[in-house]
Scaffold this motif. Sequence first.
Motif, PDB file in Angstrom:
ATOM      1  N   LEU A   1      12.141  32.083 115.921  1.00 32.79           N
ATOM      2  CA  LEU A   1      13.367  31.552 116.529  1.00 32.79           C
ATOM      3  C   LEU A   1      13.944  30.412 115.694  1.00 32.79           C
ATOM      4  O   LEU A   1      15.163  30.288 115.559  1.00 32.79           O
ATOM      5  CB  LEU A   1      13.093  31.075 117.954  1.00 32.79           C
ATOM      6  CG  LEU A   1      12.818  32.186 118.970  1.00 32.79           C
ATOM      7  CD1 LEU A   1      12.455  31.581 120.314  1.00 32.79           C
ATOM      8  CD2 LEU A   1      14.024  33.086 119.107  1.00 32.79           C
ATOM      9  N   VAL A   2      13.104  29.604 115.121  1.00 39.78           N
ATOM     10  CA  VAL A   2      13.567  28.518 114.264  1.00 39.78           C
ATOM     11  C   VAL A   2      14.235  29.098 113.027  1.00 39.78           C
ATOM     12  O   VAL A   2      15.313  28.637 112.601  1.00 39.78           O
ATOM     13  CB  VAL A   2      12.383  27.591 113.875  1.00 39.78           C
ATOM     14  CG1 VAL A   2      12.817  26.566 112.838  1.00 39.78           C
ATOM     15  CG2 VAL A   2      11.804  26.909 115.100  1.00 39.78           C
ATOM     16  N   PHE A   3      13.642  30.145 112.453  1.00 35.84           N
ATOM     17  CA  PHE A   3      14.228  30.794 111.286  1.00 35.84           C
ATOM     18  C   PHE A   3      15.596  31.376 111.624  1.00 35.84           C
ATOM     19  O   PHE A   3      16.560  31.205 110.870  1.00 35.84           O
ATOM     20  CB  PHE A   3      13.277  31.898 110.783  1.00 35.84           C
ATOM     21  CG  PHE A   3      13.862  32.712 109.669  1.00 35.84           C
ATOM     22  CD1 PHE A   3      13.954  32.189 108.390  1.00 35.84           C
ATOM     23  CD2 PHE A   3      14.320  34.001 109.902  1.00 35.84           C
ATOM     24  CE1 PHE A   3      14.502  32.936 107.357  1.00 35.84           C
ATOM     25  CE2 PHE A   3      14.863  34.749 108.884  1.00 35.84           C
ATOM     26  CZ  PHE A   3      14.953  34.224 107.600  1.00 35.84           C
ATOM     27  N   ILE A   4      15.727  32.047 112.731  1.00 36.24           N
ATOM     28  CA  ILE A   4      17.009  32.654 113.149  1.00 36.24           C
ATOM     29  C   ILE A   4      18.041  31.562 113.404  1.00 36.24           C
ATOM     30  O   ILE A   4      19.208  31.690 113.005  1.00 36.24           O
ATOM     31  CB  ILE A   4      16.806  33.552 114.390  1.00 36.24           C
ATOM     32  CG1 ILE A   4      15.999  34.783 113.990  1.00 36.24           C
ATOM     33  CG2 ILE A   4      18.144  33.944 114.997  1.00 36.24           C
ATOM     34  CD1 ILE A   4      15.665  35.691 115.139  1.00 36.24           C
ATOM     35  N   ALA A   5      17.639  30.475 114.037  1.00 34.77           N
ATOM     36  CA  ALA A   5      18.568  29.373 114.317  1.00 34.77           C
ATOM     37  C   ALA A   5      19.073  28.750 113.021  1.00 34.77           C
ATOM     38  O   ALA A   5      20.275  28.467 112.876  1.00 34.77           O
ATOM     39  CB  ALA A   5      17.896  28.323 115.198  1.00 34.77           C
ATOM     40  N   LEU A   6      18.177  28.535 112.065  1.00 37.55           N
ATOM     41  CA  LEU A   6      18.580  27.964 110.780  1.00 37.55           C
ATOM     42  C   LEU A   6      19.498  28.915 110.010  1.00 37.55           C
ATOM     43  O   LEU A   6      20.476  28.492 109.382  1.00 37.55           O
ATOM     44  CB  LEU A   6      17.365  27.608 109.934  1.00 37.55           C
ATOM     45  CG  LEU A   6      16.572  26.381 110.390  1.00 37.55           C
ATOM     46  CD1 LEU A   6      15.314  26.215 109.551  1.00 37.55           C
ATOM     47  CD2 LEU A   6      17.436  25.139 110.288  1.00 37.55           C
ATOM     48  N   MET A   7      19.225  30.185 110.049  1.00 37.08           N
ATOM     49  CA  MET A   7      20.063  31.168 109.357  1.00 37.08           C
ATOM     50  C   MET A   7      21.452  31.236 110.021  1.00 37.08           C
ATOM     51  O   MET A   7      22.473  31.319 109.327  1.00 37.08           O
ATOM     52  CB  MET A   7      19.400  32.553 109.366  1.00 37.08           C
ATOM     53  CG  MET A   7      18.142  32.605 108.523  1.00 37.08           C
ATOM     54  SD  MET A   7      18.359  31.936 106.872  1.00 37.08           S
ATOM     55  CE  MET A   7      19.111  33.275 106.053  1.00 37.08           C
ATOM     56  N   ALA A   8      21.507  31.207 111.331  1.00 30.02           N
ATOM     57  CA  ALA A   8      22.793  31.226 112.036  1.00 30.02           C
ATOM     58  C   ALA A   8      23.591  29.976 111.702  1.00 30.02           C
ATOM     59  O   ALA A   8      24.814  30.047 111.466  1.00 30.02           O
ATOM     60  CB  ALA A   8      22.567  31.333 113.543  1.00 30.02           C
ATOM     61  N   TYR A   9      22.916  28.843 111.654  1.00 25.54           N
ATOM     62  CA  TYR A   9      23.570  27.588 111.274  1.00 25.54           C
ATOM     63  C   TYR A   9      24.136  27.673 109.856  1.00 25.54           C
ATOM     64  O   TYR A   9      25.248  27.258 109.580  1.00 25.54           O
ATOM     65  CB  TYR A   9      22.568  26.432 111.409  1.00 25.54           C
ATOM     66  CG  TYR A   9      23.120  25.086 111.018  1.00 25.54           C
ATOM     67  CD1 TYR A   9      24.016  24.421 111.843  1.00 25.54           C
ATOM     68  CD2 TYR A   9      22.747  24.489 109.806  1.00 25.54           C
ATOM     69  CE1 TYR A   9      24.525  23.187 111.475  1.00 25.54           C
ATOM     70  CE2 TYR A   9      23.256  23.268 109.439  1.00 25.54           C
ATOM     71  CZ  TYR A   9      24.141  22.617 110.277  1.00 25.54           C
ATOM     72  OH  TYR A   9      24.648  21.397 109.902  1.00 25.54           O
ATOM     73  N   GLY A  10      23.369  28.242 108.939  1.00 28.22           N
ATOM     74  CA  GLY A  10      23.807  28.403 107.550  1.00 28.22           C
ATOM     75  C   GLY A  10      25.004  29.332 107.445  1.00 28.22           C
ATOM     76  O   GLY A  10      25.969  29.059 106.716  1.00 28.22           O
ATOM     77  N   VAL A  11      24.977  30.444 108.160  1.00 27.70           N
ATOM     78  CA  VAL A  11      26.099  31.392 108.129  1.00 27.70           C
ATOM     79  C   VAL A  11      27.353  30.739 108.712  1.00 27.70           C
ATOM     80  O   VAL A  11      28.455  30.896 108.168  1.00 27.70           O
ATOM     81  CB  VAL A  11      25.726  32.695 108.888  1.00 27.70           C
ATOM     82  CG1 VAL A  11      26.947  33.566 109.110  1.00 27.70           C
ATOM     83  CG2 VAL A  11      24.652  33.469 108.142  1.00 27.70           C
ATOM     84  N   LEU A  12      27.201  30.006 109.784  1.00 26.59           N
ATOM     85  CA  LEU A  12      28.354  29.323 110.380  1.00 26.59           C
ATOM     86  C   LEU A  12      28.936  28.288 109.417  1.00 26.59           C
ATOM     87  O   LEU A  12      30.154  28.116 109.342  1.00 26.59           O
ATOM     88  CB  LEU A  12      27.975  28.679 111.709  1.00 26.59           C
ATOM     89  CG  LEU A  12      27.749  29.654 112.869  1.00 26.59           C
ATOM     90  CD1 LEU A  12      27.273  28.889 114.101  1.00 26.59           C
ATOM     91  CD2 LEU A  12      29.024  30.412 113.180  1.00 26.59           C
ATOM     92  N   ASN A  13      28.102  27.595 108.678  1.00 22.05           N
ATOM     93  CA  ASN A  13      28.579  26.630 107.682  1.00 22.05           C
ATOM     94  C   ASN A  13      29.363  27.331 106.575  1.00 22.05           C
ATOM     95  O   ASN A  13      30.393  26.835 106.112  1.00 22.05           O
ATOM     96  CB  ASN A  13      27.416  25.830 107.083  1.00 22.05           C
ATOM     97  CG  ASN A  13      27.049  24.644 107.954  1.00 22.05           C
ATOM     98  OD1 ASN A  13      27.852  24.169 108.729  1.00 22.05           O
ATOM     99  ND2 ASN A  13      25.818  24.179 107.808  1.00 22.05           N
ATOM    100  N   ILE A  14      28.879  28.484 106.158  1.00 21.80           N
ATOM    101  CA  ILE A  14      29.583  29.243 105.113  1.00 21.80           C
ATOM    102  C   ILE A  14      30.941  29.711 105.627  1.00 21.80           C
ATOM    103  O   ILE A  14      31.955  29.600 104.928  1.00 21.80           O
ATOM    104  CB  ILE A  14      28.710  30.428 104.629  1.00 21.80           C
ATOM    105  CG1 ILE A  14      27.497  29.896 103.865  1.00 21.80           C
ATOM    106  CG2 ILE A  14      29.531  31.383 103.756  1.00 21.80           C
ATOM    107  CD1 ILE A  14      26.472  30.950 103.533  1.00 21.80           C
TER     108      ILE A  14
END
Length: 153
Positions: free
Chosen positions: A3-16
């Motif tokens: 879940l932490v990995f998915i949250a960090l990836m979603a955060y990264g995609v949103l930043n992009i």
Amino acid sequence: LWLVFIALMAYGVLNIVAAIFVDQAMKKADGSKKIAKAAQEQRVRDLEELVLTILSHVGDPVGELGEEDFESLLRNPKVKAMFAAAGIESRRVLPLFQVLDSDGSGHLSVNEFTESCFHFQAEAKEIDILVLRHEVAKLTDMLKDIKAAIVRP
């Protein structure tokens, strides 16, 4: 951990995605600035052409424009179009002439007129304010005259 990995990836995609939107907005804003600058430069060129037309009508650059001369210029459709292209509404030009003729002589130097046109080319609102200020000054002078007449019994 998953879940932490998915949250960090979603955060990264949103930043992009946000960065892409910001980049596109900055490009559009830069294009708008260029368009506005080009429009301002065109208004200055149009105003210079108008000044040259007025100078040719007056005859010499140190001459004066009379109100009658000015009104005859305003009847010329080409001159009206020049005022409009320079960002000055033709219906506001005659009041502007009267405001600039502060001594009430009915004449305005060409230099004084051109400087004023460059100053007031952008917004008709500024011309309206100048007209109002002139009218208030005239009313103030009239009130002073009335007060002086009343005080002198």
